[in-house]
Design an enzyme around this catalytic site. Sequence first.
Site, short mmCIF file in Angstrom:
data_model
loop_
_atom_site.label_atom_id
_atom_site.label_comp_id
_atom_site.label_asym_id
_atom_site.label_seq_id
_atom_site.Cartn_x
_atom_site.Cartn_y
_atom_site.Cartn_z
N VAL A 72 46.74 44.19 43.56
CA VAL A 72 46.16 44.14 42.21
C VAL A 72 47.03 43.27 41.30
O VAL A 72 46.53 42.40 40.58
CB VAL A 72 46.01 45.55 41.59
CG1 VAL A 72 45.47 45.46 40.17
CG2 VAL A 72 45.08 46.43 42.44
N GLY A 77 54.76 45.47 39.70
CA GLY A 77 54.02 45.72 40.94
C GLY A 77 53.31 44.43 41.32
O GLY A 77 52.32 44.06 40.68
N ARG A 107 45.62 53.90 47.51
CA ARG A 107 44.95 54.95 48.28
C ARG A 107 44.65 54.51 49.70
O ARG A 107 44.24 53.38 49.93
CB ARG A 107 43.61 55.28 47.59
CG ARG A 107 43.66 56.63 46.96
CD ARG A 107 42.33 57.18 46.58
NE ARG A 107 41.37 56.28 46.03
CZ ARG A 107 40.09 56.60 45.91
NH1 ARG A 107 39.66 57.77 46.32
NH2 ARG A 107 39.24 55.75 45.37
N HIS A 121 38.90 58.55 35.45
CA HIS A 121 38.65 57.53 36.49
C HIS A 121 38.78 58.20 37.86
O HIS A 121 39.62 57.87 38.67
CB HIS A 121 39.67 56.40 36.31
CG HIS A 121 39.58 55.32 37.33
ND1 HIS A 121 38.49 54.49 37.44
CD2 HIS A 121 40.45 54.91 38.29
CE1 HIS A 121 38.71 53.63 38.42
NE2 HIS A 121 39.88 53.87 38.96
N ARG A 156 31.17 48.02 38.18
CA ARG A 156 30.46 48.47 39.40
C ARG A 156 29.05 48.94 39.04
O ARG A 156 28.07 48.59 39.70
CB ARG A 156 31.25 49.60 40.06
CG ARG A 156 32.50 49.11 40.73
CD ARG A 156 33.28 50.23 41.41
NE ARG A 156 34.41 49.64 42.12
CZ ARG A 156 35.61 50.20 42.22
NH1 ARG A 156 35.85 51.38 41.67
NH2 ARG A 156 36.59 49.60 42.87
N1 APR Z 1 58.81 49.17 41.03
C1 APR Z 1 58.11 48.02 41.17
N2 APR Z 1 57.18 47.85 42.12
C2 APR Z 1 56.93 48.86 42.95
C3 APR Z 1 57.61 50.10 42.85
C4 APR Z 1 58.61 50.22 41.85
N3 APR Z 1 59.29 51.35 41.69
N4 APR Z 1 57.14 50.90 43.82
C5 APR Z 1 56.20 50.23 44.49
N5 APR Z 1 56.07 48.99 43.96
C6 APR Z 1 55.18 47.91 44.38
C7 APR Z 1 55.00 47.83 45.89
O1 APR Z 1 56.09 47.20 46.51
C8 APR Z 1 53.72 47.00 45.98
O2 APR Z 1 53.97 45.61 46.07
O3 APR Z 1 53.87 48.13 43.88
C9 APR Z 1 53.01 47.30 44.66
C10 APR Z 1 51.68 48.00 44.84
O4 APR Z 1 50.85 47.11 45.50
P1 APR Z 1 49.83 47.52 46.65
O5 APR Z 1 50.47 48.47 47.58
O6 APR Z 1 49.27 46.25 47.20
O7 APR Z 1 48.72 48.34 45.88
P2 APR Z 1 47.52 47.74 45.00
O8 APR Z 1 46.31 47.59 45.84
O9 APR Z 1 48.00 46.58 44.23
O10 APR Z 1 47.27 48.96 44.01
C11 APR Z 1 48.24 49.29 43.03
O11 APR Z 1 46.63 50.15 41.50
O12 APR Z 1 44.35 50.41 41.76
C12 APR Z 1 45.58 51.06 41.79
O13 APR Z 1 45.28 52.86 43.38
C13 APR Z 1 45.91 51.62 43.16
O14 APR Z 1 47.80 52.88 42.42
C14 APR Z 1 47.39 51.71 43.09
C15 APR Z 1 47.77 50.50 42.23
#
Ligand code: APR
Length: 323
Positions: free
Chosen positions: A14, A10, A89, A182, A158
């Site tokens: 994050v 991902g 979220r 959490h 926090r």
């Molecule tokens: N395999 C790999 N990557 C994936 C997949 C998958 N099957 N499905 C989604 N992704 C990627 C998305 O393309 C995206 O780049 O996961 C990434 C998630 O990033 P963001 O949408 O920017 O979310 P982010 O703010 O990083 O949060 C990620 O962490 O804190 C938690 O609630 C938050 O569940 C969320 C996670």
Amino acid sequence: MSLPKVSVIGAGQVGAMVAEHIAIKELADVYLFDVVDGVAKGKSLDIMEGMPHWKSDSFLEGFTVGQNGENYENLKGSEIVVMTAGLARKPGMSRDDLLYKNVDIIKSAAENIKKYSPESTVIVVTNPMDIMTYAAYRVLNPKRNKIMGMGGTLDSGRFRTFIAKELRVSVEDVTAFVVGGHGDDMVPFVRYCSVGGIPLTELMSKEKIDQIVTRTRGGGGEIVSYLKTGSAYYAPGISVTVMVESILKDKKRVITAPALLDGELGQYYGATGLFVGVPIKIGGNGVEEIYKMNFDEEERRLWNTSVSHVHESVQKVNTYLRW
Ligand code: APR
């Protein structure tokens, strides 16, 4: 230069923040994986190109993963795998709304970790985190010490921030932690909070402490309400890095994190088979120790409420996945 390998599944907000902090601190080489074509490659290159200025030789590389697991073989040899893949979220969306969408993503990522890097220590960030950690655990079936969630470090950060700002003292001197799920019913553990060793209850009124507890519990939602199109990522990225650092340097930090409560500990906590935030020692062997908390009656009540919500969601996942 030879550094350990950390993989981050991902490469969103994050994931990229985790990669950047690990690289700035030169803790590891970082491999990013994402389904969106080019994102992991682009971000890893971008981060690496900044590293000469930080004098860091961390190497970064990104991979686009396919629906059939293409490119996941590059997980091989990872000491740690951080899972941030999933949907974030949106305003008005609770962490539970994400449950089914994210559990499918975590399950498939975990299957690939199991295939290519079963010895890795896994840190799960994707929300709802306690449940996603459980789901990854069910797929991976690792030793208890090899998997944990990230939540407590973030929530405790926090809590410490709000206490320090209120008292106008350095955050360094504030010891405070949050246990339980959490979620919005997490349990900021006031009785164990201290400032330079002085119990918090001697420094602040009950009303003020209650306000801070409420704000801590809603800390994630507060940020979502400002950002509108996403959730927190700066503090989450730092929180993961703290955990990665403690593992790679065998620092044996004492933090809170969702860890598997089984056996005698599971009974003590009334949470057998669940991942719920508790104080742990985190070092080279992952979760090296889980500490028992002494609850008073009210704390036990709050803890039980939080655990029951984790339990409900786990049951939903078990039904959904026919486990
Ligand atoms: N395999 C790999 N990557 C994936 C997949 C998958 N099957 N499905 C989604 N992704 C990627 C998305 O393309 C995206 O780049 O996961 C990434 C998630 O990033 P963001 O949408 O920017 O979310 P982010 O703010 O990083 O949060 C990620 O962490 O804190 C938690 O609630 C938050 O569940 C969320 C996670």
